[in-house]
Scaffold this motif. Structure first.
Motif, PDB file in Angstrom:
ATOM      1  N   GLN A 216     -59.486  12.537  -5.132  1.00  0.00           N
ATOM      2  CA  GLN A 216     -60.950  12.109  -5.277  1.00  0.00           C
ATOM      3  C   GLN A 216     -60.672  10.504  -5.863  1.00  0.00           C
ATOM      4  O   GLN A 216     -59.581  10.338  -6.803  1.00  0.00           O
ATOM      5  CB  GLN A 216     -61.629  12.942  -6.507  1.00  0.00           C
ATOM      6  CG  GLN A 216     -62.961  12.364  -6.713  1.00  0.00           C
ATOM      7  CD  GLN A 216     -63.728  12.831  -7.966  1.00  0.00           C
ATOM      8  OE1 GLN A 216     -62.955  13.561  -8.702  1.00  0.00           O
ATOM      9  NE2 GLN A 216     -64.766  13.225  -8.101  1.00  0.00           N
TER      10      GLN A 216
ATOM     11  N   SER B  16     -61.604   8.863  -8.342  1.00  0.00           N
ATOM     12  CA  SER B  16     -62.497   8.869  -9.579  1.00  0.00           C
ATOM     13  C   SER B  16     -62.531   7.698 -10.088  1.00  0.00           C
ATOM     14  O   SER B  16     -62.180   6.609  -9.702  1.00  0.00           O
ATOM     15  CB  SER B  16     -61.427   9.648 -10.387  1.00  0.00           C
ATOM     16  OG  SER B  16     -60.241   9.109 -10.669  1.00  0.00           O
TER      17      SER B  16
ATOM     18  N   GLN C 152     -55.532  16.301 -12.478  1.00  0.00           N
ATOM     19  CA  GLN C 152     -55.782  16.606 -10.907  1.00  0.00           C
ATOM     20  C   GLN C 152     -54.497  16.977 -10.229  1.00  0.00           C
ATOM     21  O   GLN C 152     -54.327  17.632  -9.084  1.00  0.00           O
ATOM     22  CB  GLN C 152     -56.283  15.504 -10.213  1.00  0.00           C
ATOM     23  CG  GLN C 152     -57.825  15.223 -10.714  1.00  0.00           C
ATOM     24  CD  GLN C 152     -58.804  16.400 -10.393  1.00  0.00           C
ATOM     25  OE1 GLN C 152     -58.701  17.175  -9.729  1.00  0.00           O
ATOM     26  NE2 GLN C 152     -59.650  16.255 -11.232  1.00  0.00           N
TER      27      GLN C 152
ATOM     28  N   LEU D 222     -63.734  10.613  -1.256  1.00  0.00           N
ATOM     29  CA  LEU D 222     -63.075  11.866  -1.140  1.00  0.00           C
ATOM     30  C   LEU D 222     -62.303  12.203   0.051  1.00  0.00           C
ATOM     31  O   LEU D 222     -62.478  11.833   1.216  1.00  0.00           O
ATOM     32  CB  LEU D 222     -64.192  13.380  -1.227  1.00  0.00           C
ATOM     33  CG  LEU D 222     -64.416  13.445  -2.397  1.00  0.00           C
ATOM     34  CD1 LEU D 222     -65.789  14.658  -2.392  1.00  0.00           C
ATOM     35  CD2 LEU D 222     -63.243  14.297  -3.351  1.00  0.00           C
TER      36      LEU D 222
ATOM     37  N   ALA E 286     -65.944  18.017  -4.394  1.00  0.00           N
ATOM     38  CA  ALA E 286     -65.607  17.784  -5.984  1.00  0.00           C
ATOM     39  C   ALA E 286     -66.816  17.829  -6.758  1.00  0.00           C
ATOM     40  O   ALA E 286     -68.227  17.663  -6.389  1.00  0.00           O
ATOM     41  CB  ALA E 286     -65.205  16.421  -6.146  1.00  0.00           C
TER      42      ALA E 286
END
Lengths: 788, 227
Positions: free
Chosen positions: A249, A251, A355, A731, A737
């Motif tokens: 992801q 993030s 993660q 993603l 997510a």
């Protein structure tokens, strides 16, 4: 809303004068409790400030609280505090709202309905403590001390030590501390015998490989890491630091990096070892360090004459980029390029987080990543991995099993035993501000477990998903009302101590945990429990720092270079004639720190038998030597970093997609959900305020004909939740997510959003015992109703 | 006379939303609740815009904090029929809450959509009333509100300076967002003072302003990301 002209004019009149003092305006617009109304409307409006520490997450930010006539009105950062330098995060801002929250617990509660029904009867403290001590005495008399369990969250505060001491006196070994940061410490323990989280010197590094550590949003200290990332991106410092982020992801942390390389969840060990492969093939690793200070790099023969494969041949035999590329989804040329960039940088480091390491193969992943630092030879060097000297901690911590990173959290074992109806295992459980029913997978199991335990006590400020099952609820003061100490935050390169000073008298009939334990010790005749008050314990710990003469109280004039300058000449910045004087200044400034990094000898960072960095961990070998019955090949592999393909990556026709859950800065792990401020701001990126959402890539969304805001049901082997969709290009295709922290389930209260832990499959890392957050497989169904 | 302005360095901004939270608590901005929020009535004086650039896997996310831009040529004040919003002598676009009649013309006129309307009276639980900032009045239903550059802080700083018979020092007056930003991405100061930090920053080649072409002359400047 209907508003009459007259009402309107009345409001106008009020707010016109309210420009300087809102009390009058507030008094008309809201109804204020009488005594507070008196104080804020008639008081002299004198402003004062008090320092403390924010305890809404383990980050340890120093705060300054603004008080008007002694009433806290705002939390700001303490500019002197070395962790956060005057900044705080949105969750801390919500602290004031939560202090005055109407759902705060005001008195001890006894269960009056069925378990979990959330029906209570208020009782006195005397009665509450009487109930607890009777149970404890009963266990004590029947030699069942170990049937008393305590579960604590780990917020770096000293109360856990105090609890540890109490449990030691009581004779129970069952104090379980949730350790969310164990994966950061374990590889260092395996390779060096160093039992702490090391510090990563990001600020002085030229190239940083971040394997899925969303440090801007969660542990170890989000505000500090926000500041570090901000500083690294500032071109004013003459050099560019390359931050390369691996993760499924994009993030917020990845967005702040120079490059995001999408990587399939659960495969980071493979990727890290492939980078090692390139470094070994190119012979671009630190040959001097590897030759002189490591063990197990080349093939070696043990005392019994058995030859073991070394790290070098394991890596070169297995992790060539073309193969790894297929596993991780990262193009081979990107792996090669990244490895060469890492190897070429003067100062570089690699670290991993949630993660990557909250995965069924989390420990070995974390270890494989850590080994890149050894290949780079950056241990104990600026811009690399740092090892600050041990912190001041109460003596009990050394013998405490709760702080032994290798000892697994035995939640699983306890759950198993309770479910198997072995009542001798757990009789009384105290949940110390810890909410496993909300935060852990397998919630149905927890529900069942809690039904089977004879007596449950919860120590908390609010009724939560776990405490609703309690028989007795002890109201905890909010951190702004309670005295405590906050120790050095893991992964920070200097030692520090922050005082959690009560800034306001308790608003309700609450008691600090320390003082409860002292009363319980008296009522259960624990003679060797020597403390008279929790304040005495706090002060005696502060005194040990005062007596050491090290470091300095944080102040305007004590930056690192100045303290180092003085220290080299045998001076210290301040002298205090008595401890009381030291204590007063400590309260005023908010904390103490020792920025001096220990000098010289790198030997000190190797605390294992070999005195070297071990690619083959003899520490682990000794620890697990009673497991020697296992097959030789597999057994040997257990002591070297390797990639263990997790089962969830296999082709799965029923559940074709992967679900990862991610933390959010403004809600930590659901701590902030009760605050309206948090609800109206944590969804600022997705615009799903007061709700939760699942992020989905455009390709998958297209297959199902989904648009933003459409409803889907997420179905895993564990459960099913309805949730809204947010389509993002950030993603890996096939990965969904969902944010953590919403969906608290308390009878009588409205459920806001959904809790992804309801569908997270229970998978556990076999070494650390940590729960996996990235290994759930799901399928999607489009739905039109059931969404709030 | 000072001319107050803000510079937001997008290179340093991590999108943590602390500015949003600081703004909400400092200014007693109402929590509208779930039902109102669903109707798009969440009140944010400071907002964060999330922008996606490019296609997977070469995608970039940009976070752009957006307060009221305090335009030097503000469209909103021209449409206000009751002069409830005006530009004061120091360039701040001020709001006189009691004077607002809630016509929302200014909301329509603002090209940056920075204004919020109070659909209902603000409502806090009894226990929380004491937590409100006493320096800022809460707004009743039916009026428009927006970022004021924390003008009450300027007032305080001025009073302090007057007592000590001096001018306001640089950094003495900061809005809550600038004060609490963890990465110091938000700078604030006097644009007319050539020695101030902000006037230095706006000379940067990275400087840009939002929708500059429409001629609103915002006094909130951005520094673009350097890649």
């Amino acid at each position: 809303m209907e508003i009459s002209r007259r009402d309107f004019l009345r409001l106008l009149g009020v707010t016109a004068t309210g420009a300087t003092v809102g009390a009058l305006g507030a008094g008309t617009v809201f109804s204020i409790p009488e005594h507070l109304f008196q104080r804020i409307s008639d008081g002299p409006k004198i402003e004062s400030w008090k320092t403390s520490v924010c305890s809404l997450c383990p980050g340890g930010c120093g705060i300054r609280v603004r008080l008007i006539d002694g009433i806290p009105v705002r939390i700001t950062g303490n500019p002197l505090h070395p962790i956060n330098r005057g900044a705080i995060c949105p969750l801390a801002e919500a602290g004031i709202e939560m202090l005055y929250h109407p759902k705060r617990l005001k008195n001890p509660l006894k269960r009056s309905g069925a378990r979990g029904e959330n029906k209570w009867q208020e009782i006195s403290w005397e009665e509450a403590l009487q109930t607890v001590s009777e149970r404890l005495n009963n266990l004590f008399r029947n030699n069942r001390n170990n049937a008393f369990h305590v579960f604590s969250q780990n917020y770096n505060n000293y109360q856990n030590y105090f609890l540890e001491e109490f449990m030691f006196s009581f004779g129970s070994e069952n104090h379980h501390v949730e350790n969310r940061i164990a994966q950061w410490a374990l590889p260092v323990l395996a390779s060096q015998g160093w039992n702490r989280v090391p510090a990563y010197d990001l600020l002085n590094s030229d190239c940083i490989l971040n394997f899925g550590a969303d440090v801007l949003d969660t542990e170890p200290s989000p505000v500090r890491y926000n500041q570090i990332y901000g500083a690294l991106r500032n071109p004013g410092n003459n050099r560019r630091t390359d931050i390369i982020h691996f993760g499924a992801q994009l993030s917020r942390t990845a967005a702040m990096s120079s490059q995001w390389i999408p990587t399939r969840p659960g495969t980071m060990a493979c990727l890290a070892l492939s980078i090692a492969y390139i470094m070994i093939r190119d012979r671009s690793y630190d040959k001097g360090f590897v030759r002189n200070s490591t063990f197990g790099f080349k093939d070696w023969t043990d005392s019994e004459g058995i030859t073991h494969k070394g790290f070098e041949s394991l890596v070169t035999g297995n992790y060539y980029p073309e193969r790894v590329s297929k596993i991780c989804g990262v193009p081979a040329e990107k792996i090669v390029k990244t490895a060469r960039r890492f190897a070429a940088a003067e100062k570089a480091l690699a670290f991993g987080g949630e993660q990557a390491v909250n995965s069924p193969n989390g420990f070995y992943t974390s270890w494989a990543i850590y080994c890149l630092n050894a290949l780079k030879g950056n241990l104990d060097k600026p811009g690399g991995v740092l090892f600050p000297s041990p912190v001041f901690e109460p003596p009990v911590s050394e013998k405490s099993p709760a702080y032994d990173f290798l000892k697994r959290n035995n939640f699983e074992e306890i759950i198993g035993n309770v479910l198997a109806k072995k009542p001798e295992v757990a009789d009384t459980i105290l949940f110390n501000r810890f909410n496993p029913v909300f935060n852990m997978p397998a919630r149905k199991n927890w529900h069942q477990v809690l039904q089977n335990i004879p007596f449950i006590i919860s120590y908390t400020s609010f009724i939560d998903d776990t405490s609703r099952f309690a028989d007795l609820v002890l109201p905890a003061p909010f951190f702004l009302e309670d005295l405590d100490l906050y120790k050095t935050v893991p992964s920070i390169e200097f030692n520090h101590l922050t005082v959690q000073q009560p800034v306001v008298d308790p608003l309700y009939n609450t008691r600090g945990l320390g003082d409860i334990l002292i009363l319980l010790a008296k009522q259960t005749d624990l003679n060797d429990f020597k403390w008279k008050s929790y304040e005495q314990f706090v002060k005696s710990n502060a005194e040990s720092i005062y007596l050491s003469g090290e470091g300095s109280i944080i102040s305007e004039s004590t930056d690192r270079s100045w303290i180092e300058f003085l220290k080299r000449r045998g001076w210290q910045p301040f002298a205090y004639s008595t401890f009381d004087e030291f204590w007063d200044v400590l309260l005023e400034k908010g904390g103490w720190w020792n920025p001096i990094y220990p000098d010289g000898n790198t030997k000190r960072i190797f605390r294992n038998k070999s005195g070297k960095f071990e690619f083959f961990s003899q520490t682990l070998y000794d620890y697990f030597s009673n497991d020697k019955g296992r097959a030789e090949e597999e057994f040997n592999l257990a002591f070297v970093p390797h990639y263990d393909p997790p089962a969830f990556l296999q082709e799965n026709k029923v559940f074709p997609y992967s679900l990862i859950v991610f933390p959010q800065l403004s809600n930590y792990n659901g701590t902030g959900s009760r605050s309206g401020l948090v609800q109206e701001l944590s969804a600022i990126y997705s615009r799903e305020f007061w709700n939760s959402w699942v992020e989905i890539d455009p390709y998958t969304a297209g297959e199902f004909g989904l648009n933003d805001g459409d409803g889907i049901a997420l179905i895993s082997a564990t459960g099913r939740i309805p949730v809204r969709v947010k389509i993002v290009p950030t993603l890996m295709p096939g990965v969904l997510a969902m944010p953590l922290g919403q969906g608290h389930e308390i009878p009588g209260e409205e459920k806001i959003g959904q809790n992804p832990m309801e569908i997270v499959d229970k998978e556990i890392d076999s070494v650390s015992g940590a729960y996996s957050l990235i290994s759930t497989r799901v399928r999607i169904e489009k739905i039109s109703s059931e969404l709030s | 006379m000072a001319k107050w302005g803000m510079v937001i360095d997008l290179n340093k901004c991590t999108g943590c939303a602390e500015c949003v939270a600081a703004c909400k608590t400092e200014n007693n901005i109402a929590i509208v609740g779930k039902e109102q929020s669903e109707m798009g009535r969440t009140m944010l004086w400071m907002d964060i815009l999330t922008l996606y650039e490019g296609k997977y896997p070469d995608v970039k996310v940009r976070y752009l904090p957006r307060p009221c831009l305090h335009c030097d040529n503000p469209p909103c004040i021209k449409v206000c029929p009751v002069r409830a919003t005006y530009k004061n002598e120091e360039g701040i676009i001020a709001q006189v809450f009691p004077q607002c009649i809630g016509c929302r013309y200014c909301m329509a006129a603002c090209p940056y959509t920075v204004k919020c309307f109070n659909w209902t009276a603000p409502d806090w639980p009894d226990e929380m009333a004491a937590a409100l900032n006493p320096d800022v009045s809460a707004r009743p239903a039916g009026i428009v509100e927006k970022c004021t550059f924390c003008i009450h802080r300027l007032q305080k700083a001025k009073e302090q300076a007057a007592v000590e018979k001096r001018d306001i020092r640089p950094g003495e007056y900061l809005p809550a967002c600038a004060e609490s930003c963890p990465t110091r991405a938000i700078s604030f100061g006097d644009l007319d003072d050539p020695k101030s930090e902000v006037s230095g920053l706006i000379r940067s080649p990275r400087m840009f302003r939002l929708l500059e072409e429409i001629g609103t002359e915002p006094k909130v400047y951005y520094l673009s990301e350097s890649e």
